[in-house]
Design an enzyme around this catalytic site. Sequence first.
Site, PDB file in Angstrom:
ATOM      1  N   ARG A 240       0.858  -1.284  -0.091  1.00  0.00           N
ATOM      2  CA  ARG A 240       0.181  -0.066  -0.110  1.00  0.00           C
ATOM      3  C   ARG A 240       1.001   1.102   0.095  1.00  0.00           C
ATOM      4  O   ARG A 240       1.932   1.396   0.856  1.00  0.00           O
ATOM      5  CB  ARG A 240      -0.753   0.120   1.170  1.00  0.00           C
ATOM      6  CG  ARG A 240      -1.996  -1.015   1.116  1.00  0.00           C
ATOM      7  CD  ARG A 240      -3.033  -0.519   0.275  1.00  0.00           C
ATOM      8  NE  ARG A 240      -4.452  -1.172   0.135  1.00  0.00           N
ATOM      9  CZ  ARG A 240      -4.663  -2.360  -0.625  1.00  0.00           C
ATOM     10  NH1 ARG A 240      -3.647  -2.660  -1.469  1.00  0.00           N
ATOM     11  NH2 ARG A 240      -5.631  -2.875  -0.707  1.00  0.00           N
ATOM     12  N   GLU A 269      -4.143   7.409  -5.621  1.00  0.00           N
ATOM     13  CA  GLU A 269      -4.366   6.452  -6.546  1.00  0.00           C
ATOM     14  C   GLU A 269      -5.790   6.564  -7.017  1.00  0.00           C
ATOM     15  O   GLU A 269      -6.425   6.955  -6.182  1.00  0.00           O
ATOM     16  CB  GLU A 269      -4.467   4.923  -6.135  1.00  0.00           C
ATOM     17  CG  GLU A 269      -2.851   4.510  -5.720  1.00  0.00           C
ATOM     18  CD  GLU A 269      -2.950   3.053  -5.256  1.00  0.00           C
ATOM     19  OE1 GLU A 269      -4.040   2.270  -5.587  1.00  0.00           O
ATOM     20  OE2 GLU A 269      -1.845   2.665  -4.952  1.00  0.00           O
ATOM     21  N   HIS A 287      -0.766  -0.200  -9.566  1.00  0.00           N
ATOM     22  CA  HIS A 287      -1.614  -1.064  -8.625  1.00  0.00           C
ATOM     23  C   HIS A 287      -2.335  -2.389  -9.405  1.00  0.00           C
ATOM     24  O   HIS A 287      -3.558  -2.530  -9.451  1.00  0.00           O
ATOM     25  CB  HIS A 287      -2.602  -0.197  -8.053  1.00  0.00           C
ATOM     26  CG  HIS A 287      -2.949  -0.974  -6.627  1.00  0.00           C
ATOM     27  ND1 HIS A 287      -3.485  -0.091  -5.557  1.00  0.00           N
ATOM     28  CD2 HIS A 287      -3.144  -2.270  -6.320  1.00  0.00           C
ATOM     29  CE1 HIS A 287      -3.760  -1.087  -4.738  1.00  0.00           C
ATOM     30  NE2 HIS A 287      -3.704  -2.343  -5.071  1.00  0.00           N
ATOM     31  N   ILE A 288      -1.199  -3.209  -9.921  1.00  0.00           N
ATOM     32  CA  ILE A 288      -1.724  -4.287 -10.613  1.00  0.00           C
ATOM     33  C   ILE A 288      -1.401  -5.685 -10.173  1.00  0.00           C
ATOM     34  O   ILE A 288      -1.373  -6.731 -10.779  1.00  0.00           O
ATOM     35  CB  ILE A 288      -1.448  -4.467 -12.138  1.00  0.00           C
ATOM     36  CG1 ILE A 288       0.051  -4.036 -12.255  1.00  0.00           C
ATOM     37  CG2 ILE A 288      -2.275  -3.190 -13.098  1.00  0.00           C
ATOM     38  CD1 ILE A 288       0.560  -4.155 -13.715  1.00  0.00           C
ATOM     39  N   SER A 290      -2.619  -8.061  -8.038  1.00  0.00           N
ATOM     40  CA  SER A 290      -3.314  -9.142  -8.314  1.00  0.00           C
ATOM     41  C   SER A 290      -4.188  -9.308  -9.804  1.00  0.00           C
ATOM     42  O   SER A 290      -4.969 -10.120  -9.743  1.00  0.00           O
ATOM     43  CB  SER A 290      -4.433  -9.086  -6.943  1.00  0.00           C
ATOM     44  OG  SER A 290      -5.301  -7.867  -7.367  1.00  0.00           O
TER      45      SER A 290
HETATM   46  C1  DGY Z   1      -5.988  -6.023  -2.678  1.00  0.00           C
HETATM   47  O1  DGY Z   1      -6.914  -7.074  -2.830  1.00  0.00           O
HETATM   48  O2  DGY Z   1      -6.084  -5.582  -1.749  1.00  0.00           O
HETATM   49  C2  DGY Z   1      -5.301  -5.372  -4.039  1.00  0.00           C
HETATM   50  O3  DGY Z   1      -4.716  -4.308  -3.575  1.00  0.00           O
HETATM   51  C3  DGY Z   1      -6.230  -5.320  -4.897  1.00  0.00           C
HETATM   52  O4  DGY Z   1      -7.374  -4.282  -4.481  1.00  0.00           O
END
Ligand code: DGY
Length: 320
Positions: A240, A269, A287-288, A290
Amino acid sequence: MSDKPVLWLPRRVSDATVARARRDYDVILNEADTPCTAEEIVAMSGKVDAMMPCHSEHFTADVVSRLDPRLKIVANHSVGVDHCDLSALAAKGIAVTNTPDVLSDATAELAMLLMLGAARHAVRGDRLMRTGAWDSWSPSFMVGKQLTGARLGIVGMGRVGRAFAAKALGFDMEIHYFNRSRLSPDQEKGAKYHDSLETLLPEADFLSLHCPATPETLDLMNAERLAQLPDGAILVNSARGALVDENALISAIQRGKLAAAGLDCFKTEPGGNPKFAAHENIFMLPHIGSATSRTRDAMGFRALDNLDAFFAGKTPQDLL
Ligand code: DGY
Protein backbone atom coordinates in the site's frame (compact mmCIF):
# COMPACT_ATOMS: atom_id res chain seq x y z
CA MET A 1 -37.97 -9.13 -8.79
CA SER A 2 -37.06 -12.63 -7.57
CA ASP A 3 -36.57 -13.54 -3.93
CA LYS A 4 -32.80 -13.64 -4.44
CA PRO A 5 -30.73 -11.15 -2.42
CA VAL A 6 -29.88 -8.01 -4.37
CA LEU A 7 -26.13 -7.57 -4.92
CA TRP A 8 -24.39 -4.44 -6.18
CA LEU A 9 -21.17 -4.80 -8.13
CA PRO A 10 -19.72 -1.26 -8.08
CA ARG A 11 -16.90 -2.34 -10.46
CA ARG A 12 -16.79 -4.65 -13.48
CA VAL A 13 -15.26 -7.76 -11.91
CA SER A 14 -14.31 -10.79 -14.03
CA ASP A 15 -16.85 -12.23 -16.49
CA ALA A 16 -16.92 -15.54 -14.59
CA THR A 17 -17.65 -13.69 -11.36
CA VAL A 18 -20.44 -11.63 -12.93
CA ALA A 19 -21.97 -14.79 -14.46
CA ARG A 20 -21.95 -16.67 -11.17
CA ALA A 21 -23.26 -13.63 -9.32
CA ARG A 22 -26.12 -13.28 -11.82
CA ARG A 23 -27.00 -16.95 -11.32
CA ASP A 24 -27.41 -16.61 -7.56
CA TYR A 25 -28.28 -12.94 -6.94
CA ASP A 26 -30.26 -10.11 -8.47
CA VAL A 27 -27.25 -8.17 -9.68
CA ILE A 28 -26.94 -4.45 -10.25
CA LEU A 29 -23.68 -3.82 -12.12
CA ASN A 30 -21.98 -0.46 -12.50
CA GLU A 31 -21.51 -0.85 -16.25
CA ALA A 32 -19.50 2.40 -16.35
CA ASP A 33 -16.86 0.71 -14.15
CA THR A 34 -15.84 4.01 -12.59
CA PRO A 35 -14.91 4.28 -8.90
CA CYS A 36 -18.09 4.97 -6.96
CA THR A 37 -18.47 8.12 -4.94
CA ALA A 38 -19.65 8.35 -1.35
CA GLU A 39 -23.03 9.59 -2.58
CA GLU A 40 -23.43 6.63 -4.96
CA ILE A 41 -22.54 4.14 -2.22
CA VAL A 42 -25.02 5.74 0.19
CA ALA A 43 -27.77 5.93 -2.43
CA MET A 44 -27.26 2.31 -3.47
CA SER A 45 -27.36 1.05 0.13
CA GLY A 46 -31.13 1.53 0.21
CA LYS A 47 -31.60 -0.68 -2.86
CA VAL A 48 -29.40 -3.70 -2.15
CA ASP A 49 -28.75 -6.35 0.49
CA ALA A 50 -25.07 -6.77 -0.35
CA MET A 51 -22.17 -4.97 -2.04
CA MET A 52 -18.94 -6.31 -3.54
CA PRO A 53 -16.67 -3.25 -3.63
CA CYS A 54 -13.00 -3.03 -4.52
CA HIS A 55 -10.36 -0.94 -2.75
CA SER A 56 -11.49 2.00 -4.93
CA GLU A 57 -14.76 2.38 -2.99
CA HIS A 58 -14.28 4.13 0.33
CA PHE A 59 -16.45 3.21 3.29
CA THR A 60 -15.38 6.03 5.58
CA ALA A 61 -17.02 6.63 8.96
CA ASP A 62 -19.11 9.35 7.31
CA VAL A 63 -20.28 7.07 4.49
CA VAL A 64 -21.03 4.24 6.91
CA SER A 65 -23.05 6.56 9.16
CA ARG A 66 -25.31 7.31 6.18
CA LEU A 67 -25.77 3.73 4.93
CA ASP A 68 -29.34 2.43 4.75
CA PRO A 69 -30.17 -0.41 7.19
CA ARG A 70 -31.11 -2.58 4.22
CA LEU A 71 -27.41 -3.21 3.48
CA LYS A 72 -26.31 -6.28 5.40
CA ILE A 73 -22.89 -7.22 4.06
CA VAL A 74 -19.88 -5.66 2.34
CA ALA A 75 -18.07 -8.57 0.67
CA ASN A 76 -14.86 -6.94 -0.48
CA HIS A 77 -13.20 -7.97 -3.74
CA SER A 78 -9.77 -7.34 -2.17
CA VAL A 79 -7.57 -8.61 0.58
CA GLY A 80 -6.76 -5.10 1.81
CA VAL A 81 -9.55 -3.42 3.74
CA ASP A 82 -7.96 -0.05 4.49
CA HIS A 83 -10.72 1.54 2.36
CA CYS A 84 -13.25 0.41 5.01
CA ASP A 85 -13.78 1.84 8.47
CA LEU A 86 -14.20 -1.57 10.07
CA SER A 87 -15.26 -0.33 13.50
CA ALA A 88 -17.93 1.94 11.98
CA LEU A 89 -19.26 -0.97 9.89
CA ALA A 90 -19.22 -3.30 12.92
CA ALA A 91 -21.04 -0.71 15.03
CA LYS A 92 -23.70 -0.54 12.35
CA GLY A 93 -24.03 -4.34 12.32
CA ILE A 94 -22.84 -4.70 8.71
CA ALA A 95 -20.79 -7.83 8.04
CA VAL A 96 -17.46 -7.34 6.21
CA THR A 97 -15.35 -9.93 4.41
CA ASN A 98 -12.20 -9.87 2.25
CA THR A 99 -10.39 -12.22 -0.14
CA PRO A 100 -7.15 -13.49 1.44
CA ASP A 101 -4.94 -16.31 0.10
CA VAL A 102 -6.11 -16.29 -3.50
CA LEU A 103 -4.03 -13.31 -4.61
CA SER A 104 -0.81 -14.08 -2.73
CA ASP A 105 1.05 -15.67 -5.64
CA ALA A 106 0.03 -13.06 -8.21
CA THR A 107 1.09 -10.25 -5.88
CA ALA A 108 4.35 -11.99 -5.00
CA GLU A 109 5.08 -12.46 -8.73
CA LEU A 110 4.54 -8.76 -9.27
CA ALA A 111 6.84 -7.92 -6.35
CA MET A 112 9.54 -10.01 -8.08
CA LEU A 113 8.95 -8.00 -11.27
CA LEU A 114 9.27 -4.74 -9.32
CA MET A 115 12.48 -5.93 -7.68
CA LEU A 116 14.01 -7.11 -10.95
CA GLY A 117 12.83 -4.07 -12.90
CA ALA A 118 14.28 -1.71 -10.32
CA ALA A 119 17.53 -3.67 -9.99
CA ARG A 120 18.22 -3.90 -13.75
CA HIS A 121 17.17 -0.44 -14.97
CA ALA A 122 14.04 -1.59 -16.77
CA VAL A 123 12.64 1.93 -17.25
CA ARG A 124 15.78 3.35 -18.82
CA GLY A 125 16.39 0.26 -20.96
CA ASP A 126 12.84 0.24 -22.26
CA ARG A 127 13.05 3.96 -23.08
CA LEU A 128 16.33 3.53 -24.95
CA MET A 129 14.84 0.77 -27.07
CA ARG A 130 11.53 2.52 -27.79
CA THR A 131 13.05 5.85 -28.70
CA GLY A 132 15.87 4.44 -30.82
CA ALA A 133 18.34 6.03 -28.41
CA TRP A 134 20.39 2.85 -27.81
CA ASP A 135 23.53 3.83 -29.67
CA SER A 136 26.40 2.29 -27.75
CA TRP A 137 27.40 -0.58 -25.54
CA SER A 138 30.22 -0.90 -23.06
CA PRO A 139 31.03 -3.07 -20.04
CA SER A 140 29.90 -0.22 -17.80
CA PHE A 141 26.61 0.32 -19.64
CA MET A 142 23.44 -0.08 -17.52
CA VAL A 143 25.16 -2.02 -14.76
CA GLY A 144 22.60 -3.02 -12.17
CA LYS A 145 22.35 -4.88 -8.93
CA GLN A 146 22.26 -8.68 -8.74
CA LEU A 147 19.64 -10.53 -6.72
CA THR A 148 21.52 -13.81 -6.39
CA GLY A 149 23.16 -13.99 -2.98
CA ALA A 150 21.90 -10.54 -1.94
CA ARG A 151 20.12 -9.97 1.36
CA LEU A 152 16.37 -9.45 1.06
CA GLY A 153 14.48 -7.87 3.96
CA ILE A 154 10.75 -8.57 4.10
CA VAL A 155 8.48 -6.48 6.29
CA GLY A 156 5.37 -8.53 7.07
CA MET A 157 5.47 -12.30 6.68
CA GLY A 158 1.79 -12.93 6.11
CA ARG A 159 0.57 -14.88 3.11
CA VAL A 160 1.97 -12.51 0.47
CA GLY A 161 5.26 -12.02 2.32
CA ARG A 162 5.76 -15.79 2.56
CA ALA A 163 4.83 -16.34 -1.11
CA PHE A 164 7.35 -13.64 -2.05
CA ALA A 165 10.05 -15.21 0.15
CA ALA A 166 9.47 -18.57 -1.54
CA LYS A 167 9.97 -17.01 -4.98
CA ALA A 168 13.04 -15.06 -3.83
CA LEU A 169 14.57 -18.30 -2.52
CA GLY A 170 14.52 -19.46 -6.15
CA PHE A 171 16.92 -16.57 -6.80
CA ASP A 172 19.18 -17.77 -3.96
CA MET A 173 18.55 -14.63 -1.94
CA GLU A 174 19.35 -14.56 1.80
CA ILE A 175 15.99 -13.84 3.42
CA HIS A 176 15.58 -11.70 6.54
CA TYR A 177 12.20 -10.70 7.89
CA PHE A 178 10.39 -8.60 10.46
CA ASN A 179 6.97 -9.69 11.60
CA ARG A 180 4.86 -9.14 14.69
CA SER A 181 5.59 -12.74 15.69
CA ARG A 182 8.21 -15.26 14.63
CA LEU A 183 7.11 -17.92 12.14
CA SER A 184 7.47 -21.64 12.82
CA PRO A 185 10.71 -23.18 11.40
CA ASP A 186 8.52 -24.89 8.83
CA GLN A 187 7.24 -21.55 7.54
CA GLU A 188 10.53 -19.71 8.05
CA LYS A 189 12.37 -21.95 5.60
CA GLY A 190 15.74 -20.69 6.82
CA ALA A 191 14.83 -16.98 6.82
CA LYS A 192 16.36 -14.96 9.65
CA TYR A 193 13.85 -13.38 12.04
CA HIS A 194 14.32 -9.81 13.30
CA ASP A 195 12.20 -8.67 16.21
CA SER A 196 12.57 -5.02 15.18
CA LEU A 197 12.84 -2.99 12.01
CA GLU A 198 15.96 -1.41 13.49
CA THR A 199 17.88 -4.69 13.19
CA LEU A 200 16.33 -5.68 9.85
CA LEU A 201 16.92 -2.50 7.87
CA PRO A 202 20.75 -2.41 7.97
CA GLU A 203 20.73 -6.01 6.63
CA ALA A 204 18.44 -5.33 3.66
CA ASP A 205 20.14 -4.84 0.28
CA PHE A 206 16.58 -5.13 -1.00
CA LEU A 207 13.59 -4.29 1.20
CA SER A 208 10.08 -5.39 0.29
CA LEU A 209 6.94 -4.28 2.12
CA HIS A 210 4.11 -6.75 2.71
CA CYS A 211 2.13 -5.38 5.63
CA PRO A 212 -1.34 -3.80 5.68
CA ALA A 213 -1.99 -0.07 5.79
CA THR A 214 -3.09 0.80 9.31
CA PRO A 215 -2.64 3.91 11.47
CA GLU A 216 0.47 2.17 12.91
CA THR A 217 2.10 1.54 9.51
CA LEU A 218 1.43 5.00 8.00
CA ASP A 219 4.77 6.28 6.61
CA LEU A 220 6.51 3.23 8.03
CA MET A 221 9.37 3.92 5.62
CA ASN A 222 10.10 7.50 6.60
CA ALA A 223 13.37 9.43 6.24
CA GLU A 224 14.79 7.99 9.45
CA ARG A 225 14.10 4.38 8.46
CA LEU A 226 15.25 4.82 4.87
CA ALA A 227 18.54 6.13 6.31
CA GLN A 228 18.99 2.84 8.17
CA LEU A 229 19.12 0.84 4.93
CA PRO A 230 22.55 0.06 3.44
CA ASP A 231 23.73 2.62 0.88
CA GLY A 232 22.48 1.65 -2.56
CA ALA A 233 19.54 -0.42 -1.26
CA ILE A 234 16.42 -1.01 -3.34
CA LEU A 235 12.91 -0.51 -1.94
CA VAL A 236 9.96 -2.52 -3.25
CA ASN A 237 6.34 -1.73 -2.39
CA SER A 238 3.53 -3.91 -3.70
CA ALA A 239 1.41 -3.49 -0.54
CA ARG A 240 0.00 0.00 0.00
CA GLY A 241 1.20 3.53 -0.78
CA ALA A 242 0.46 4.63 2.77
CA LEU A 243 3.49 2.68 4.00
CA VAL A 244 6.02 5.01 2.36
CA ASP A 245 6.77 8.69 2.99
CA GLU A 246 6.99 9.62 -0.70
CA ASN A 247 8.93 12.86 -0.16
CA ALA A 248 11.50 10.99 1.92
CA LEU A 249 11.72 8.36 -0.83
CA ILE A 250 12.36 10.96 -3.53
CA SER A 251 15.03 12.57 -1.38
CA ALA A 252 16.72 9.19 -0.80
CA ILE A 253 16.65 8.49 -4.57
CA GLN A 254 18.02 11.95 -5.41
CA ARG A 255 20.87 11.62 -2.93
CA GLY A 256 21.74 8.13 -4.19
CA LYS A 257 21.01 6.65 -0.77
CA LEU A 258 18.64 4.29 -2.56
CA ALA A 259 19.83 2.86 -5.87
CA ALA A 260 16.28 2.35 -7.07
CA ALA A 261 12.70 1.60 -6.09
CA GLY A 262 9.97 -0.62 -7.51
CA LEU A 263 6.47 0.58 -6.73
CA ASP A 264 2.99 -0.70 -7.51
CA CYS A 265 1.22 1.38 -4.84
CA PHE A 266 1.05 5.11 -4.23
CA LYS A 267 -0.36 7.56 -1.72
CA THR A 268 -2.64 8.95 -4.44
CA GLU A 269 -4.43 6.41 -6.61
CA PRO A 270 -5.17 6.47 -9.43
CA GLY A 271 -2.53 8.83 -10.74
CA GLY A 272 0.42 8.20 -8.46
CA ASN A 273 3.04 10.78 -7.52
CA PRO A 274 4.00 12.98 -10.51
CA LYS A 275 7.39 13.71 -8.90
CA PHE A 276 8.43 10.07 -9.34
CA ALA A 277 8.31 10.25 -13.14
CA ALA A 278 11.51 12.30 -13.32
CA HIS A 279 13.50 9.39 -11.89
CA GLU A 280 14.17 6.48 -14.24
CA ASN A 281 15.41 4.40 -11.32
CA ILE A 282 11.86 4.35 -9.94
CA PHE A 283 10.15 1.47 -11.74
CA MET A 284 6.39 1.93 -11.43
CA LEU A 285 3.24 -0.03 -12.19
CA PRO A 286 -0.39 1.08 -11.64
CA HIS A 287 -1.55 -1.11 -8.70
CA ILE A 288 -1.81 -4.37 -10.64
CA GLY A 289 -0.44 -6.84 -8.08
CA SER A 290 -3.44 -9.15 -8.23
CA ALA A 291 -4.28 -8.46 -11.87
CA THR A 292 -4.06 -11.88 -13.50
CA SER A 293 -7.17 -13.47 -14.96
CA ARG A 294 -6.86 -16.54 -12.75
CA THR A 295 -6.50 -14.46 -9.62
CA ARG A 296 -9.29 -12.04 -10.50
CA ASP A 297 -11.65 -15.02 -10.99
CA ALA A 298 -10.47 -16.46 -7.69
CA MET A 299 -11.01 -13.15 -5.87
CA GLY A 300 -14.53 -12.82 -7.27
CA PHE A 301 -15.38 -16.41 -6.40
CA ARG A 302 -13.99 -16.02 -2.89
CA ALA A 303 -16.15 -12.93 -2.37
CA LEU A 304 -19.17 -14.86 -3.68
CA ASP A 305 -18.36 -17.81 -1.39
CA ASN A 306 -18.47 -15.36 1.50
CA LEU A 307 -21.81 -13.95 0.33
CA ASP A 308 -23.29 -17.43 -0.20
CA ALA A 309 -22.32 -18.46 3.33
CA PHE A 310 -23.74 -15.25 4.79
CA PHE A 311 -27.10 -15.57 3.04
CA ALA A 312 -27.24 -19.28 3.99
CA GLY A 313 -27.05 -18.21 7.63
CA LYS A 314 -23.49 -19.49 8.06
CA THR A 315 -20.31 -17.67 9.08
CA PRO A 316 -18.38 -16.58 5.95
CA GLN A 317 -14.83 -17.97 6.00
CA ASP A 318 -13.33 -14.47 5.64
CA LEU A 319 -15.58 -12.60 8.07
CA LEU A 320 -13.48 -9.81 9.62
C1 DGY B 1 -6.10 -6.02 -2.70
O1 DGY B 1 -6.78 -7.02 -2.87
O2 DGY B 1 -6.02 -5.46 -1.61
C2 DGY B 1 -5.36 -5.49 -3.87
O3 DGY B 1 -4.61 -4.37 -3.54
C3 DGY B 1 -6.30 -5.17 -5.00
O4 DGY B 1 -7.34 -4.42 -4.54
